[in-house]
Every structure is written in structure tokens, then in C-alpha cells.
Design an enzyme around this catalytic site. Structure first.
Site, PDB file in Angstrom:
ATOM      1  N   ASN A 170       0.836  -1.213   0.000  1.00  0.00           N
ATOM      2  CA  ASN A 170       0.000   0.000   0.000  1.00  0.00           C
ATOM      3  C   ASN A 170       0.867   1.257   0.000  1.00  0.00           C
ATOM      4  O   ASN A 170       0.534   2.238  -0.667  1.00  0.00           O
ATOM      5  CB  ASN A 170      -0.965  -0.014   1.190  1.00  0.00           C
ATOM      6  CG  ASN A 170      -2.207  -0.842   0.893  1.00  0.00           C
ATOM      7  OD1 ASN A 170      -3.063  -0.431   0.126  1.00  0.00           O
ATOM      8  ND2 ASN A 170      -2.273  -2.030   1.463  1.00  0.00           N
ATOM      9  N   HIS A 198      -8.387  -0.739   5.549  1.00  0.00           N
ATOM     10  CA  HIS A 198      -8.770  -2.028   6.141  1.00  0.00           C
ATOM     11  C   HIS A 198      -9.265  -2.944   5.017  1.00  0.00           C
ATOM     12  O   HIS A 198     -10.073  -2.511   4.187  1.00  0.00           O
ATOM     13  CB  HIS A 198      -9.855  -1.838   7.202  1.00  0.00           C
ATOM     14  CG  HIS A 198     -10.220  -3.125   7.866  1.00  0.00           C
ATOM     15  ND1 HIS A 198      -9.392  -3.721   8.811  1.00  0.00           N
ATOM     16  CD2 HIS A 198     -11.257  -3.969   7.677  1.00  0.00           C
ATOM     17  CE1 HIS A 198      -9.927  -4.868   9.189  1.00  0.00           C
ATOM     18  NE2 HIS A 198     -11.063  -5.036   8.518  1.00  0.00           N
TER      19      HIS A 198
HETATM   20  C1  GAR Z   1      -3.202  -4.748   3.821  1.00  0.00           C
HETATM   21  O1  GAR Z   1      -4.047  -5.713   3.272  1.00  0.00           O
HETATM   22  C2  GAR Z   1      -3.990  -3.841   4.762  1.00  0.00           C
HETATM   23  O2  GAR Z   1      -5.286  -3.598   4.308  1.00  0.00           O
HETATM   24  C3  GAR Z   1      -3.994  -4.677   6.019  1.00  0.00           C
HETATM   25  O3  GAR Z   1      -2.671  -5.201   6.100  1.00  0.00           O
HETATM   26  C4  GAR Z   1      -2.165  -5.374   4.761  1.00  0.00           C
HETATM   27  C5  GAR Z   1      -0.812  -4.708   4.659  1.00  0.00           C
HETATM   28  O4  GAR Z   1      -0.202  -4.989   3.421  1.00  0.00           O
HETATM   29  N1  GAR Z   1      -4.338  -3.894   7.169  1.00  0.00           N
HETATM   30  C6  GAR Z   1      -5.091  -4.364   8.165  1.00  0.00           C
HETATM   31  O5  GAR Z   1      -5.494  -5.504   8.226  1.00  0.00           O
HETATM   32  C7  GAR Z   1      -5.390  -3.347   9.270  1.00  0.00           C
HETATM   33  N2  GAR Z   1      -6.459  -3.810  10.110  1.00  0.00           N
HETATM   34  P1  GAR Z   1       0.980  -4.090   2.857  1.00  0.00           P
HETATM   35  O6  GAR Z   1       2.050  -3.989   3.949  1.00  0.00           O
HETATM   36  O7  GAR Z   1       1.488  -4.864   1.666  1.00  0.00           O
HETATM   37  O8  GAR Z   1       0.419  -2.740   2.474  1.00  0.00           O
END
Ligand code: GAR
Length: 208
Positions: free
Chosen positions: A14, A110
Site C-alpha cells: 500500500n 482495512h
Molecule cells: C493490507 O491488506 C492492509 O489492508 C492490512 O494489512 C495489509 C498490509 O499490506 N491492514 C489491516 O489488516 C489493518 N487492520 P501491505 O504492507 O502490503 O500494504
């Protein structure tokens, strides 16, 4: 110019979507002034380095108490004077004092359509495991402002994604990221940077 600090814990896809959108000009009036991780091995820190973005690790494990960590953490964020703080896969509870100080200036991505599959214990792959276990046919992602609750703040953007036959949690997670998260998080930042998001009666309102 909106100065943004991004908080991360893991892979940072992200964060990458935000960096790419700033570089491509699809997020305007915005610069990423810093990235903070609670985990020194987070690949997200490498992504920041590769793009010349200031970055640091502050881990609660290095402090004698949560209060001591919270104080240092807020101090570190204040140093970068952010207009907006983005939680991009950040898995540490945000100190209440920080929520108060940065009211409606902290957003979170989220990986579900809130109010489904959210709250304490729902993060990362666990969200997708729960969705498949329940047999829902549509999932998605949500960008919201952070308040004192877990995933309870005003909702800014949501995007739905279809569940497909034979999905595993990993496959579903990737589709939700590609089709929803990496789109709505940069879009929300661009809207905020251009003064298009306000909060009224506890709800986010977008003016186009
Ligand atoms: C993502 O899917 C984000 O939506 C989730 O963690 C992942 C991080 O991925 N966040 C949550 O679950 C927060 N409650 P990334 O490090 O590759 O962006």
C-alpha cells in the site's frame, strides 16, 4: 502541499501504491515526508529507501512500557509535522493522545467492507480467512478516519470485490489489494490533499 507520514509494519504494497501515485501525479499536492515502521525487517522500509524517503523504525519491544513507547512514537511523528498520517498495514494500536492530537488527520486502510470483518483480531490474512469461512460472495476494502475504536471511524471510501470459486485467503487477499486497496487509498489521499473531504456529524463527506 499535504505532508504525509506513512506508518507500516510489513510488505508495504500500500505504501508502494501511494509512492507510485505521487510519482505518477495521480495524487496531487502531496509529498511523503517520512515512513515509520514498528518492525525493522519490514520490506516497506526498503521501499521508502529506494525512493529516497526518510524512514525509521520505532519498536514497542525496545521500551520498558507502552507509555514510554507511545511518548517516543508521538514525538517521532510530530518531528515530521504531518498534515496527514496514513496507516498502511500498521499493526500497532495508535495511542489515544495521538488520535486526539491528530483528529480526522489519521486514515487507515482495512481489507474488508466495514462493518463486516473488522474490529479487534481482524487484520491481514485473518480478514480473508473469516470472509471465506462465512461464505460471503462480495468482499472489499475501506479507507476510514481513525478514532478511539478499532475500525470505527468515519468511512471515506469503499470498494467491493467479488469472491471467486476456489479462492484461498492468499488469492483473495491479493485480489482485494489489486482491485480495491491500491486504488482507494491513493484516491482518498488525493481527495484529502485537495480539500474534498470533511467530517460532519461523525460521517465523512466528499465534495466533488
Ligand atoms: C493490507 O491488506 C492492509 O489492508 C492490512 O494489512 C495489509 C498490509 O499490506 N491492514 C489491516 O489488516 C489493518 N487492520 P501491505 O504492507 O502490503 O500494504
Amino acid at each position: 502541499m499535504l505532508d504525509v507520514v506513512v506508518l507500516v509494519s510489513g510488505g508495504g504494497t500500500n505504501l508502494q501504491a501511494i509512492i507510485d501515485a505521487v510519482e505518477a501525479g495521480s495524487i496531487t499536492n502531496t509529498r511523503i515526508t517520512g515512513v515509520i515502521s514498528n518492525n525493522k525487517n519490514a520490506y516497506a522500509l526498503e521501499r521508502a529507501k529506494k525512493h529516497g524517503i526518510a524512514n525509521r523504525c520505532i519498536s514497542p519491544k525496545k521500551f520498558a512500557s507502552r507509555e514510554a513507547f507511545n511518548d517516543k512514537f508521538i514525538e517521532a511523528i510530530d518531528e515530521w509535522k504531518p498534515d496527514l498520517i496514513v496507516l498502511a498495514g500498521f499493526l500497532v494500536v495508535i495511542p489515544p493522545a495521538m488520535i486526539e492530537k491528530y483528529r480526522n488527520r489519521i486514515i487507515n486502510i482495512h481489507p474488508s467492507l466495514i462493518p463486516s470483518f473488522c474490529g479487534t483480531g481482524f487484520y491481514g490474512l485473518k480478514v480473508h480467512e473469516a470472509a471465506l469461512a462465512r461464505g460471503v460472495k462480495v468482499v472489499g476494502a475501506t479507507v476510514h478516519f481513525v478514532d478511539e475504536g478499532t475500525d470505527t471511524g468515519p468511512i471515506i471510501l469503499q470498494k467491493a470485490v467479488e469472491v471467486e470459486q476456489g479462492d484461498t485467503p492468499e488469492v483473495l487477499q491479493k485480489r482485494v489489494m489489486e482491485q480495491a486497496e491500491w486504488k482507494i487509498l491513493p484516491h482518498a489521499i488525493d481527495l484529502i490533499a485537495n480539500g474534498k473531504v470533511s467530517v460532519c456529524d461523525g460521517k465523512a463527506v466528499i465534495s466533488l
